[in-house]
Design an enzyme around this catalytic site. Structure first.
Site, PDB file in Angstrom:
ATOM      1  N   TYR A   7      29.899 -52.589 -70.251  1.00  0.00           N
ATOM      2  CA  TYR A   7      29.499 -51.320 -70.870  1.00  0.00           C
ATOM      3  C   TYR A   7      29.765 -51.283 -72.373  1.00  0.00           C
ATOM      4  O   TYR A   7      30.428 -50.387 -72.877  1.00  0.00           O
ATOM      5  CB  TYR A   7      30.209 -50.147 -70.177  1.00  0.00           C
ATOM      6  CG  TYR A   7      29.650 -49.891 -68.802  1.00  0.00           C
ATOM      7  CD1 TYR A   7      28.487 -49.154 -68.654  1.00  0.00           C
ATOM      8  CD2 TYR A   7      30.258 -50.417 -67.680  1.00  0.00           C
ATOM      9  CE1 TYR A   7      27.944 -48.945 -67.394  1.00  0.00           C
ATOM     10  CE2 TYR A   7      29.720 -50.219 -66.416  1.00  0.00           C
ATOM     11  CZ  TYR A   7      28.571 -49.472 -66.284  1.00  0.00           C
ATOM     12  OH  TYR A   7      28.034 -49.272 -65.040  1.00  0.00           O
ATOM     13  N   TYR A  21      31.385 -43.498 -57.599  1.00  0.00           N
ATOM     14  CA  TYR A  21      31.035 -44.774 -58.230  1.00  0.00           C
ATOM     15  C   TYR A  21      30.968 -45.841 -57.156  1.00  0.00           C
ATOM     16  O   TYR A  21      31.913 -46.019 -56.381  1.00  0.00           O
ATOM     17  CB  TYR A  21      32.041 -45.185 -59.307  1.00  0.00           C
ATOM     18  CG  TYR A  21      31.675 -46.522 -59.916  1.00  0.00           C
ATOM     19  CD1 TYR A  21      30.636 -46.610 -60.837  1.00  0.00           C
ATOM     20  CD2 TYR A  21      32.306 -47.696 -59.519  1.00  0.00           C
ATOM     21  CE1 TYR A  21      30.243 -47.843 -61.349  1.00  0.00           C
ATOM     22  CE2 TYR A  21      31.917 -48.925 -60.024  1.00  0.00           C
ATOM     23  CZ  TYR A  21      30.890 -48.994 -60.941  1.00  0.00           C
ATOM     24  OH  TYR A  21      30.494 -50.219 -61.433  1.00  0.00           O
ATOM     25  N   ASP A  32      33.502 -46.540 -48.891  1.00  0.00           N
ATOM     26  CA  ASP A  32      33.648 -47.533 -49.953  1.00  0.00           C
ATOM     27  C   ASP A  32      35.116 -47.567 -50.368  1.00  0.00           C
ATOM     28  O   ASP A  32      35.576 -46.722 -51.133  1.00  0.00           O
ATOM     29  CB  ASP A  32      32.728 -47.158 -51.126  1.00  0.00           C
ATOM     30  CG  ASP A  32      32.837 -48.142 -52.283  1.00  0.00           C
ATOM     31  OD1 ASP A  32      33.756 -48.987 -52.265  1.00  0.00           O
ATOM     32  OD2 ASP A  32      32.008 -48.049 -53.210  1.00  0.00           O
ATOM     33  N   LYS A  64      37.578 -55.806 -54.886  1.00  0.00           N
ATOM     34  CA  LYS A  64      38.630 -55.709 -55.896  1.00  0.00           C
ATOM     35  C   LYS A  64      39.948 -56.403 -55.519  1.00  0.00           C
ATOM     36  O   LYS A  64      40.085 -57.585 -55.764  1.00  0.00           O
ATOM     37  CB  LYS A  64      38.831 -54.253 -56.274  1.00  0.00           C
ATOM     38  CG  LYS A  64      37.640 -53.738 -57.100  1.00  0.00           C
ATOM     39  CD  LYS A  64      37.956 -52.538 -57.941  1.00  0.00           C
ATOM     40  CE  LYS A  64      36.938 -52.326 -59.031  1.00  0.00           C
ATOM     41  NZ  LYS A  64      35.880 -51.377 -58.716  1.00  0.00           N
TER      42      LYS A  64
HETATM   43  C1  LIG Z   1      34.453 -51.467 -58.634  1.00  0.00           C
HETATM   44  C2  LIG Z   1      33.797 -50.726 -57.535  1.00  0.00           C
HETATM   45  C3  LIG Z   1      32.565 -51.146 -57.003  1.00  0.00           C
HETATM   46  C4  LIG Z   1      31.799 -52.311 -57.554  1.00  0.00           C
HETATM   47  O1  LIG Z   1      32.478 -53.528 -57.453  1.00  0.00           O
HETATM   48  P1  LIG Z   1      32.099 -54.756 -58.416  1.00  0.00           P
HETATM   49  O2  LIG Z   1      32.954 -55.876 -57.904  1.00  0.00           O
HETATM   50  O3  LIG Z   1      32.423 -54.334 -59.809  1.00  0.00           O
HETATM   51  O4  LIG Z   1      30.646 -55.018 -58.226  1.00  0.00           O
HETATM   52  C5  LIG Z   1      32.037 -50.411 -55.954  1.00  0.00           C
HETATM   53  N1  LIG Z   1      32.686 -49.343 -55.455  1.00  0.00           N
HETATM   54  C6  LIG Z   1      33.870 -48.922 -55.927  1.00  0.00           C
HETATM   55  C7  LIG Z   1      34.537 -47.736 -55.314  1.00  0.00           C
HETATM   56  C8  LIG Z   1      34.461 -49.585 -56.998  1.00  0.00           C
HETATM   57  O5  LIG Z   1      35.623 -49.146 -57.498  1.00  0.00           O
END
Ligand SMILES: *Cc1c(COP(=O)(O)O)cnc(C)c1O
Length: 425
Positions: free
Chosen positions: A21, A149, A247, A276
């Site tokens: 970004y 997100y 997620d 992550k």
């Molecule tokens: C970071 C994140 C993503 C995306 O993961 P990347 O490895 O950056 O593609 C998706 N959902 C959540 C909740 C995140 O924090």
């Protein structure tokens, strides 16, 4: 070509390399890192910074951990990669077993991918294929909440907050999904899920799934909400017959105080995304887990083939370091560690609330957030944090920290006092 000085490296970086970004025409400064060890990031100029970010939620055990290093070194001697089409290997199988073991009972099937965004893409495909195979092709939309997100690829971006996620720029290429207000929980124990239910009732026939980050909304605003909201959401998914995608890419692996955040609501997902911290921040790896019900649903038209298959699917080095990272976490007193971090963040960040520039201070597990009234001047505040010997990367109106779980009390104090001191001046 040979670059020698730190300045030469950084100026090449500035001229040629995009960072997350940022603008290539007017780049913000980057800092050259030489190494990282434990909770410390060492810059090339010799300065050491206490890490408040865990490299975006990932490095939960700190950097350069001997156990994680050994896992990769040993795997390297066997193989660094083989294609996953038609071949399999122990690291992936053991990791699948571990993930199935530590997540809810009904999650029994694992799809490995290389990043969180792709794990979300796969989750969305699973949900759409589930309904497609049952002759319900009209159920292709997703319902989600604002301030979410879920990643930067197109399908993931389409369920990010429409404003933060810059939907207007990509309007023509994004599927339009349905957005309920961000979850709000009130002091009297009620919440605003009624607004979501109204939308669900209206769009039931076209909705494939609800996707949401449980308990903590991460990059879309660092907002927290109550388990009751999530519990009611699960009931609504059952009532209106849509799938629930959780997620946990940011919240997974104990960040919020439970191994997974959904445990706080005592619910089960139909589809779960992790990423992550999965590899302890060593390599890019993510996974999408699902249930027997979804697998059977996808197979209802006789094919059952899930239409995805990344080149580096289930990379053995990444799987093996994930195995080691999960073992390390489960063998540590993680509940106690995170509780202590939470208490200390509460105590040491709350004084920020008194400052005129601060809108709100909130803490959940090993996450501390200071929300300002106005956006920060990133370049200026970044330099100040570095002067204070800490690595904290604010965005917009949010200064937030989620340190490695191994951080010591005096190191955490350095992070919190840097925030307080800089905001005071
Ligand atoms: C970071 C994140 C993503 C995306 O993961 P990347 O490895 O950056 O593609 C998706 N959902 C959540 C909740 C995140 O924090």
């Amino acid at each position: 070509m040979s670059l020698q000085s730190i300045d030469e490296y950084l100026s090449y970086d500035r001229e040629h390399i995009w960072h997350p970004y940022t603008s290539m025409s007017e780049p913000l400064p980057s800092y050259l890192v030489e190494s990282a060890q434990g909770v410390k990031i060492k810059l090339a100029d010799g300065r050491e910074l206490i890490d408040g970010m865990s490299s975006w939620w990932a490095a939960i055990h700190g950097y350069n951990h001997p156990t994680l290093n050994t896992a990769i070194e040993q795997q390297l001697k066997n193989m660094s990669h083989v294609m996953f089409g038609g071949l399999s290997h122990q690291p992936a199988i053991l990791l699948a077993e571990k993930l199935i073991d530590i997540t809810s009972e009904s999650l029994q099937h694992v799809f490995f991918s290389d990043s969180g965004s792709v794990a979300v893409e796969v989750a969305i495909k699973m949900a759409i294929q589930y309904w497609y195979a049952q002759g319900k092709q009209e159920k292709y939309q997703l319902l989600t909440v604002r301030n979410g997100y879920h990643g930067d690829t197109f399908a993931a971006m389409s369920v990010c907050d429409p404003v933060n996620g810059m939907h207007s720029m990509f309007k023509a290429t994004l599927i339009e999904h349905i957005f309920a207000p961000a979850p709000e929980c009130y002091d009297d124990g009620s919440n605003n899920i009624g607004a979501l239910e109204q939308l669900l009732e209206k769009h039931q026939s076209t909705t494939a799934a609800i996707i949401i980050e449980p308990i903590v909304q991460g990059a879309g605003g660092m907002r927290f909400y109550c388990p009751e909201y999530l519990q009611q959401l699960r009931s609504l998914c059952d009532k209106y017959d849509v799938l629930l995608i959780l997620d946990e890419i940011a919240t997974g692996f104990a960040r919020t105080g439970t191994l997974f955040a959904y445990e706080q609501a005592n619910i089960e997902a139909d589809i779960l995304c992790v990423g992550k911290a999965l590899t302890g921040g060593y390599m890019s790896l993510a996974a999408t887990l699902t249930t027997q019900k979804v697998v059977q649903g996808i197979a209802a038209d006789g094919s059952g083939i899930l239409m995805h298959g990344p080149t580096f699917m289930a990379n053995p080095l990444a799987c093996q370091v994930a195995n080691a990272s999960i073992d390390l976490l489960l063998d540590s007193p993680w509940e106690k560690n995170i509780e202590q971090i939470e208490k200390q963040l509460q105590k040491e960040l709350m004084p920020c609330k008194e400052l005129a520039s601060v809108n709100d201070v909130r803490v959940k597990g090993a996450i501390g957030v200071v929300e300002l009234k106005n956006p920060v001047d990133l370049k200026a505040i970044q330099a100040k944090f570095i002067q204070k010997g800490v690595w904290i990367r604010p965005f917009n109106r949010l200064i937030y920290i989620m340190p490695p779980y191994i951080i010591k009390p005096h190191e955490l104090t350095q992070l919190t006092s840097a925030i307080l001191t800089i905001l005071k001046h």
